[in-house]
Write a protein that holds these residues in place. Sequence first.
Motif, PDB file in Angstrom:
ATOM      1  N   SER A 200       0.810  -1.221   0.000  1.00 23.91           N
ATOM      2  CA  SER A 200       0.000   0.000   0.000  1.00 23.91           C
ATOM      3  C   SER A 200       0.844   1.273   0.000  1.00 23.91           C
ATOM      4  N   ILE A 201       2.160   1.148   0.024  1.00 26.16           N
ATOM      5  CA  ILE A 201       3.032   2.331   0.084  1.00 26.16           C
ATOM      6  C   ILE A 201       2.786   3.307  -1.064  1.00 26.16           C
ATOM      7  N   PRO A 202       2.645   2.849  -2.331  1.00 25.64           N
ATOM      8  CA  PRO A 202       2.360   3.824  -3.393  1.00 25.64           C
ATOM      9  C   PRO A 202       1.102   4.636  -3.131  1.00 25.64           C
TER      10      PRO A 202
ATOM     11  N   VAL B 212       3.232  -0.655 -11.200  1.00 26.78           N
ATOM     12  CA  VAL B 212       2.986  -2.026 -11.663  1.00 26.78           C
ATOM     13  C   VAL B 212       4.199  -2.908 -11.361  1.00 26.78           C
ATOM     14  N   LEU B 213       5.392  -2.424 -11.675  1.00 28.37           N
ATOM     15  CA  LEU B 213       6.608  -3.194 -11.404  1.00 28.37           C
ATOM     16  C   LEU B 213       6.805  -3.398  -9.906  1.00 28.37           C
ATOM     17  N   TYR B 214       6.464  -2.395  -9.119  1.00 30.52           N
ATOM     18  CA  TYR B 214       6.582  -2.501  -7.660  1.00 30.52           C
ATOM     19  C   TYR B 214       5.627  -3.561  -7.122  1.00 30.52           C
ATOM     20  N   GLU B 215       4.378  -3.538  -7.594  1.00 30.99           N
ATOM     21  CA  GLU B 215       3.395  -4.509  -7.123  1.00 30.99           C
ATOM     22  C   GLU B 215       3.799  -5.930  -7.509  1.00 30.99           C
ATOM     23  N   LEU B 216       4.353  -6.086  -8.711  1.00 29.49           N
ATOM     24  CA  LEU B 216       4.851  -7.401  -9.126  1.00 29.49           C
ATOM     25  C   LEU B 216       5.986  -7.872  -8.225  1.00 29.49           C
ATOM     26  N   PHE B 217       6.878  -6.946  -7.900  1.00 26.97           N
ATOM     27  CA  PHE B 217       8.003  -7.293  -7.031  1.00 26.97           C
ATOM     28  C   PHE B 217       7.521  -7.730  -5.648  1.00 26.97           C
ATOM     29  N   ILE B 218       6.563  -6.995  -5.077  1.00 27.81           N
ATOM     30  CA  ILE B 218       6.030  -7.358  -3.762  1.00 27.81           C
ATOM     31  C   ILE B 218       5.327  -8.707  -3.821  1.00 27.81           C
ATOM     32  N   LEU B 219       4.578  -8.950  -4.895  1.00 28.34           N
ATOM     33  CA  LEU B 219       3.891 -10.236  -5.050  1.00 28.34           C
ATOM     34  C   LEU B 219       4.891 -11.386  -5.050  1.00 28.34           C
TER      35      LEU B 219
END
Length: 219
Positions: free
Chosen positions: A52-54, A71-78
């Motif tokens: 949720s940081i973004p 999008v890249l950040y969410e993929l990385f967290i996933l």
Amino acid sequence: MRSLRKFLYWLNIVGMIAYLIVCGYFQMTGKPLYPGQVGLMFQVASGLVLVSIPLIIEKWAHVALPDILVVLYELFILMAILLGTGMQAYSIPNWDKFEHLFSAGMLAGSGFMIYAARTPADKQDQIDPFLIALFGAAFGVLLGVCWEFYEFTGDSLFGMNMQRYMAAGKPLIGHPVLYDTMGDLLSDFIGSAGMSLYAFFKIRRDHSWLNTFKLHRIK
């Protein structure tokens, strides 16, 4: 891109909550699904904040972050939290190397965001697209190197094994000691270079494409 961003965010949120409910149930019945289940659940719970940081930044700073970076950040967290840590995907060979690809692309894109924010709009058309792409690639690789400094420090001070210099509890000897670190740096280079190459062709065709990485003020 906006719809993909929302999908990945909710995939993380729903997936993490489902993980906590299911694994919590089995933990309470005395049949944990994974070794060290309590610690894994704590890390997945922390992922609810990380993912949720973004949104938190956008609400607090009143800016719209570039969708491609989110999008890249969410993929990385996933990959890192729900799949990697929670569901033990790190046991899959080279899983962390694929993470580095996504994170390096995100970091190179962050370099473009900084460039777009610090360069006057009337000057951007005068800059060679190759130099812009080179800056993004160098920025991504630089932060990848800094991450390796962090891992080395953690291993040195706290006896961790983030750089995989130990196997079966015993320190590796010789060339194999370098495999993990060099593999990470290679992934950082490929991910940063890939993003920068893509940006190069986009910017060469239309300099205004760089606005994709601009921060926009939310009124």
